[in-house]
Scaffold this motif. Sequence first.
Motif, mmCIF file in Angstrom:
data_model
loop_
_atom_site.group_PDB
_atom_site.id
_atom_site.type_symbol
_atom_site.label_atom_id
_atom_site.label_comp_id
_atom_site.label_asym_id
_atom_site.label_seq_id
_atom_site.Cartn_x
_atom_site.Cartn_y
_atom_site.Cartn_z
ATOM 1 N N ASP A 19 0.939 -1.217 0.081
ATOM 2 C CA ASP A 19 -0.041 -0.107 -0.059
ATOM 3 C C ASP A 19 1.002 1.468 0.034
ATOM 4 N N ILE A 20 1.950 1.121 0.798
ATOM 5 C CA ILE A 20 2.729 2.553 0.951
ATOM 6 C C ILE A 20 4.036 2.162 1.099
ATOM 7 N N LEU A 21 4.761 2.914 0.599
ATOM 8 C CA LEU A 21 6.497 2.703 0.792
ATOM 9 C C LEU A 21 6.741 3.895 1.419
ATOM 10 N N GLU A 22 7.105 3.808 3.007
ATOM 11 C CA GLU A 22 7.372 4.917 3.758
ATOM 12 C C GLU A 22 8.952 4.612 4.401
ATOM 13 N N SER A 23 9.106 3.827 5.428
ATOM 14 C CA SER A 23 10.406 3.697 6.045
ATOM 15 C C SER A 23 11.339 2.874 4.969
ATOM 16 N N GLY A 24 10.460 2.086 4.192
ATOM 17 C CA GLY A 24 11.219 0.932 3.399
ATOM 18 C C GLY A 24 11.700 -0.264 4.019
ATOM 19 N N ARG A 25 11.684 -0.420 5.359
ATOM 20 C CA ARG A 25 11.906 -1.920 6.072
ATOM 21 C C ARG A 25 11.130 -2.782 5.401
ATOM 22 N N THR A 26 10.019 -2.971 5.572
ATOM 23 C CA THR A 26 9.155 -3.943 5.011
ATOM 24 C C THR A 26 9.352 -4.229 3.381
ATOM 25 N N LEU A 27 9.657 -3.425 2.681
ATOM 26 C CA LEU A 27 9.931 -3.624 1.321
ATOM 27 C C LEU A 27 11.145 -4.088 1.041
ATOM 28 N N ALA A 28 12.096 -3.601 1.495
ATOM 29 C CA ALA A 28 13.621 -4.018 1.460
ATOM 30 C C ALA A 28 13.584 -5.534 2.082
ATOM 31 N N PHE A 29 13.215 -5.581 3.022
ATOM 32 C CA PHE A 29 13.172 -7.104 3.780
ATOM 33 C C PHE A 29 12.539 -8.055 2.872
ATOM 34 N N ALA A 30 11.372 -7.744 2.192
ATOM 35 C CA ALA A 30 10.697 -8.676 1.164
ATOM 36 C C ALA A 30 11.565 -8.902 0.059
ATOM 37 N N LYS A 31 12.143 -7.825 -0.642
ATOM 38 C CA LYS A 31 12.636 -7.878 -1.726
ATOM 39 C C LYS A 31 14.013 -8.767 -1.615
ATOM 40 N N ASP A 32 14.746 -8.380 -0.494
ATOM 41 C CA ASP A 32 16.133 -9.215 -0.287
ATOM 42 C C ASP A 32 15.602 -10.574 -0.003
ATOM 43 N N LEU A 33 14.546 -11.057 0.614
ATOM 44 C CA LEU A 33 14.141 -12.298 0.984
ATOM 45 C C LEU A 33 14.028 -13.035 -0.368
ATOM 46 N N LEU A 34 13.330 -12.566 -1.471
ATOM 47 C CA LEU A 34 12.668 -13.200 -2.460
ATOM 48 C C LEU A 34 13.948 -13.161 -3.429
ATOM 49 N N ALA A 35 14.712 -12.307 -3.554
ATOM 50 C CA ALA A 35 16.094 -12.408 -4.338
ATOM 51 C C ALA A 35 16.988 -13.599 -3.732
ATOM 52 N N ALA A 36 17.082 -13.530 -2.486
ATOM 53 C CA ALA A 36 17.630 -14.878 -1.830
ATOM 54 C C ALA A 36 17.156 -16.067 -2.363
ATOM 55 N N ARG A 37 16.020 -16.053 -2.411
ATOM 56 C CA ARG A 37 15.248 -17.223 -2.853
ATOM 57 C C ARG A 37 15.228 -17.764 -4.139
ATOM 58 N N GLY A 38 15.919 -16.819 -5.294
ATOM 59 C CA GLY A 38 16.276 -17.179 -6.412
ATOM 60 C C GLY A 38 15.366 -16.322 -7.527
ATOM 61 N N ALA A 39 14.661 -15.519 -7.065
ATOM 62 C CA ALA A 39 13.900 -14.715 -8.026
ATOM 63 C C ALA A 39 14.611 -14.174 -9.069
ATOM 64 N N ARG A 40 14.546 -14.050 -10.499
ATOM 65 C CA ARG A 40 15.122 -13.631 -11.536
ATOM 66 C C ARG A 40 15.060 -12.192 -11.508
ATOM 67 N N ARG A 41 13.817 -11.480 -11.204
ATOM 68 C CA ARG A 41 14.074 -10.176 -10.730
ATOM 69 C C ARG A 41 13.035 -9.837 -9.745
ATOM 70 N N VAL A 42 13.056 -8.984 -8.845
ATOM 71 C CA VAL A 42 12.158 -8.599 -7.893
ATOM 72 C C VAL A 42 11.765 -7.066 -8.269
ATOM 73 N N MET A 43 10.473 -6.830 -8.491
ATOM 74 C CA MET A 43 10.222 -5.324 -8.525
ATOM 75 C C MET A 43 9.212 -5.002 -7.297
ATOM 76 N N ILE A 44 8.976 -3.697 -7.439
ATOM 77 C CA ILE A 44 8.163 -3.283 -6.074
ATOM 78 C C ILE A 44 7.255 -2.160 -6.645
ATOM 79 N N GLY A 45 5.818 -2.441 -6.327
ATOM 80 C CA GLY A 45 4.906 -1.772 -6.882
ATOM 81 C C GLY A 45 4.180 -0.941 -5.726
ATOM 82 N N VAL A 46 3.859 0.095 -5.357
ATOM 83 C CA VAL A 46 3.230 0.733 -4.374
ATOM 84 C C VAL A 46 2.166 1.742 -4.797
#
Length: 178
Positions: free
Chosen positions: A102-129
């Motif tokens: 819904d909202i990109l504010e502090s960035g902590r939640t989305l940075a965490f999710a992006k790093d987690l999914l990249a570590a799981r081998g995603a080809r590319r991780v994009m963010i939409g807010v």
Amino acid sequence: MVENRTVRVLFDEHAIAGRIATLAQEVATRDLRDLLVIAVLKGSFIFAADLVRALHRENLDPQVEFMHLSSYLRGTVSSGQVAILKDIDSPVAGRDVLILDDILESGRTLAFAKDLLAARGARRVMIGVMLEKPGKRAVQVDADFVGFTCPDLFVVGYGMDVAHSFRQLPFIGVVEGA
């Protein structure tokens, strides 16, 4: 008036619908491979539903998953720690992943999710807010797709809440009064 409080509209239904259509067009221009859309619960559920339907109108057929992450717990200010309350079930290895929040504010939640999914081998991780508050960043993370830049106000509606109220509003606004 909602629940005896006035909600001042920041972004109305018409503006939101138009922006969703544009975001879907922007996503559709990417070279996507086996797209997985992950809605971060709870606040993004309306945004995600509208965007997934708009992606369908752009001839995309993403798989949809839900992840429940929280850095707020019961407060209105990020705790600084991200907890996984519900993880996705689908594998991400080799796939393009679009995280929706819904909202990109502090960035902590989305940075965490992006790093987690990249570590799981995603080809590319994009963010939409739906909303971005650029002056509130605590960690460096950027959204690939942004609905609106939002003033530094506590917003409700269109899935966003305060104490589990106002999620149902078809617009994004600010609660005024007591």
